[in-house]
Motif scaffolding. Structure first.
Motif, PDB file in Angstrom:
ATOM      1  N   PRO A   1       0.835  -1.214   0.000  1.00  0.00           N
ATOM      2  CA  PRO A   1       0.000   0.000   0.000  1.00  0.00           C
ATOM      3  C   PRO A   1       0.863   1.255   0.000  1.00  0.00           C
ATOM      4  O   PRO A   1       1.975   1.257   0.534  1.00  0.00           O
ATOM      5  CB  PRO A   1      -0.811  -0.124   1.294  1.00  0.00           C
ATOM      6  CG  PRO A   1       0.000  -1.025   2.176  1.00  0.00           C
ATOM      7  CD  PRO A   1       0.684  -1.985   1.255  1.00  0.00           C
ATOM      8  N   ARG A   2       0.360   2.304  -0.592  1.00  0.00           N
ATOM      9  CA  ARG A   2       1.108   3.556  -0.670  1.00  0.00           C
ATOM     10  C   ARG A   2       0.559   4.577   0.311  1.00  0.00           C
ATOM     11  O   ARG A   2      -0.569   4.451   0.792  1.00  0.00           O
ATOM     12  CB  ARG A   2       1.050   4.121  -2.085  1.00  0.00           C
ATOM     13  CG  ARG A   2      -0.354   4.446  -2.580  1.00  0.00           C
ATOM     14  CD  ARG A   2      -0.332   5.032  -3.992  1.00  0.00           C
ATOM     15  NE  ARG A   2       0.299   4.132  -4.939  1.00  0.00           N
ATOM     16  CZ  ARG A   2       0.521   4.445  -6.214  1.00  0.00           C
ATOM     17  NH1 ARG A   2       0.169   5.636  -6.668  1.00  0.00           N
ATOM     18  NH2 ARG A   2       1.090   3.572  -7.022  1.00  0.00           N
ATOM     19  N   PHE A   3       1.348   5.579   0.601  1.00  0.00           N
ATOM     20  CA  PHE A   3       0.910   6.666   1.478  1.00  0.00           C
ATOM     21  C   PHE A   3       0.048   7.631   0.667  1.00  0.00           C
ATOM     22  O   PHE A   3       0.455   8.110  -0.388  1.00  0.00           O
ATOM     23  CB  PHE A   3       2.100   7.411   2.070  1.00  0.00           C
ATOM     24  CG  PHE A   3       2.841   6.640   3.124  1.00  0.00           C
ATOM     25  CD1 PHE A   3       2.213   6.243   4.292  1.00  0.00           C
ATOM     26  CD2 PHE A   3       4.179   6.320   2.953  1.00  0.00           C
ATOM     27  CE1 PHE A   3       2.886   5.531   5.261  1.00  0.00           C
ATOM     28  CE2 PHE A   3       4.873   5.617   3.929  1.00  0.00           C
ATOM     29  CZ  PHE A   3       4.223   5.218   5.081  1.00  0.00           C
ATOM     30  N   SER A   4      -1.137   7.920   1.194  1.00  0.00           N
ATOM     31  CA  SER A   4      -2.042   8.858   0.541  1.00  0.00           C
ATOM     32  C   SER A   4      -2.007  10.241   1.174  1.00  0.00           C
ATOM     33  O   SER A   4      -2.418  11.218   0.547  1.00  0.00           O
ATOM     34  CB  SER A   4      -3.481   8.321   0.587  1.00  0.00           C
ATOM     35  OG  SER A   4      -3.580   7.074  -0.074  1.00  0.00           O
ATOM     36  N   ALA A   5      -1.547  10.326   2.424  1.00  0.00           N
ATOM     37  CA  ALA A   5      -1.552  11.601   3.145  1.00  0.00           C
ATOM     38  C   ALA A   5      -0.263  11.753   3.938  1.00  0.00           C
ATOM     39  O   ALA A   5       0.404  10.762   4.279  1.00  0.00           O
ATOM     40  CB  ALA A   5      -2.758  11.684   4.072  1.00  0.00           C
ATOM     41  N   LEU A   6       0.076  12.988   4.225  1.00  0.00           N
ATOM     42  CA  LEU A   6       1.300  13.304   4.968  1.00  0.00           C
ATOM     43  C   LEU A   6       0.987  14.358   6.021  1.00  0.00           C
ATOM     44  O   LEU A   6       0.451  15.423   5.702  1.00  0.00           O
ATOM     45  CB  LEU A   6       2.380  13.823   4.020  1.00  0.00           C
ATOM     46  CG  LEU A   6       3.639  14.425   4.660  1.00  0.00           C
ATOM     47  CD1 LEU A   6       4.437  13.347   5.392  1.00  0.00           C
ATOM     48  CD2 LEU A   6       4.511  15.104   3.598  1.00  0.00           C
ATOM     49  N   SER A   7       1.320  14.058   7.270  1.00  0.00           N
ATOM     50  CA  SER A   7       1.166  15.027   8.360  1.00  0.00           C
ATOM     51  C   SER A   7       2.545  15.520   8.759  1.00  0.00           C
ATOM     52  O   SER A   7       3.435  14.725   9.077  1.00  0.00           O
ATOM     53  CB  SER A   7       0.466  14.380   9.562  1.00  0.00           C
ATOM     54  OG  SER A   7       0.377  15.292  10.645  1.00  0.00           O
ATOM     55  N   VAL A   8       2.718  16.835   8.735  1.00  0.00           N
ATOM     56  CA  VAL A   8       4.012  17.434   9.069  1.00  0.00           C
ATOM     57  C   VAL A   8       3.753  18.781   9.729  1.00  0.00           C
ATOM     58  O   VAL A   8       2.844  19.514   9.326  1.00  0.00           O
ATOM     59  CB  VAL A   8       4.878  17.599   7.796  1.00  0.00           C
ATOM     60  CG1 VAL A   8       4.179  18.476   6.771  1.00  0.00           C
ATOM     61  CG2 VAL A   8       6.249  18.163   8.140  1.00  0.00           C
TER      62      VAL A   8
END
Length: 346
Positions: free
Chosen positions: A207-214
């Motif tokens: 599975p791939r990352f759909s969102a990024l929290s930074v």
């Protein structure tokens, strides 16, 4: 029933009051709001997660800590009444009490199916890290506290993870997705190189990352403005910035060090109270006055004007904070206003 400390209405005035209530409404009286809130029409895709969210995500970090159950449910109600549909929680917030409060609210309001539920795991001291066993335990514990059978976006927090290979973590996440316990993945604390590695692994079926929290705001741009921004843009990853108000400083409520000396986050707030921070806040104050919105709403509008940013994550202490922050969703800053903020934040 008393109202603002005043006793019950005297009997002699009840008839007059009843007569008043029977009069037709004045033509200029506000029209009662019926049906879905206006904000319900505002939905943006969260990357490739397969869900659409309100452009402002409500965080539950303060629930169970500074905000009790009753106040938290009032905040959640206010957010929903304005069209909000995305909530984020962490299995480490308030030792799990935050998730319990959110789960109780969804059950009481029967709001699970209309809510996009995001959960961050990886830092709970009972099962830390993103190893296979601890990751599954974290998800199962969160599902129990949230009283649900699925998590829409599972944010994998790698800030404290130093041992588990990314491939092993994604393999476990794949099992969770196939089991129906998770719909999509988000990233917290991964480097740009790890995001590239994850995309390469996705070509092999992971599975791939759909969102990024930074952490990202007008005063804190360094962590995101380097390779992360380039990778997120190239991969179509939806960015959901945390700390959009820099621990509350960009709300304009705290302007001097003496105001925050006794605060729990006093040192964090004080760090922003330098010449650059005060200069930026003054510029945002001017724009807020020009647009007739709170300063905190300007901070949200600035984030939404940034490429790849989909929905900032905000933590609210009170209902009035929700009302203020949501105003940033409906505002589009002009180029001149964005330039003024950029100049002040240099």
């Amino acid at each position: 029933m008393g109202f603002f400390g005043v006793g019950a209405t005297p009997a002699s005035t009840r008839a007059d009051a009843a007569a008043v209530t029977t009069l037709p409404a004045h033509p200029s009286a506000p029209i009662p709001v019926q049906g879905a809130p206006l904000g319900a029409a505002l939905r943006v895709p969260l990357g490739e997660a397969g869900v659409r969210v309100f452009p402002l995500i409500l965080g539950g970090a303060e629930f169970g800590w500074h905000v009790d159950l009753t106040a938290a449910h009032a905040i959640l109600d206010a957010y929903r009444e304005r069209g909000g549909n995305a909530i984020t929680a962490s299995d480490a917030d308030a030792a799990g009490r935050s998730e319990h409060i959110i789960g109780e609210w969804m059950a009481r309001r029967r709001a699970r199916d209309s809510t996009v539920l995001c959960v961050r795991v990886g830092t709970n001291p009972d099962h830390p890290g993103l190893g296979s066993v601890n990751l599954i335990r974290s998800v199962e514990a969160s599902l129990t506290r949230l009283q649900t059978d699925r998590i829409d976006v599972l944010y994998l927090d790698a800030t404290a993870e130093t041992q588990t290979p990314l491939e092993d973590t994604l393999a476990t996440a794949e099992w969770l997705i196939e089991a129906g316990k998770v719909r999509a993945l988000g990233s917290v604390g991964h480097t740009a190189a790890q995001l590239v590695e994850a995309r390469i692994l996705s070509s092999a079926g992971y599975p791939r990352f759909s969102a990024l929290s930074v952490p990202f705001n007008v005063l804190r741009q360094g962590a995101y403005d380097q390779d992360l921004r380039l990778v997120a843009g190239a991969q179509g990853i939806a960015v959901t910035p945390s700390q959009p108000l820099e621990h509350g400083f960009l709300s304009g409520m705290h302007r001097t060090r003496s105001q925050v000396a006794a605060s729990v986050r006093g040192s964090q707030l004080a760090a922003a109270m330098n010449r650059r921070g005060q200069r930026t806040l003054r510029a945002m104050d001017r724009i807020a006055a020009e647009l007739s919105i709170p300063t905190s709403a300007v901070a949200i509008a600035w984030l939404l004007a940034q490429r790849t940013v989909v929905a900032p994550v905000v933590n609210a202490y009170a209902v009035q904070h929700v009302a203020e922050l949501v105003q940033g969703v409906g505002v589009k800053l002009s180029r001149a206003q964005l330039a003024e903020i950029a100049k002040a934040a240099q």
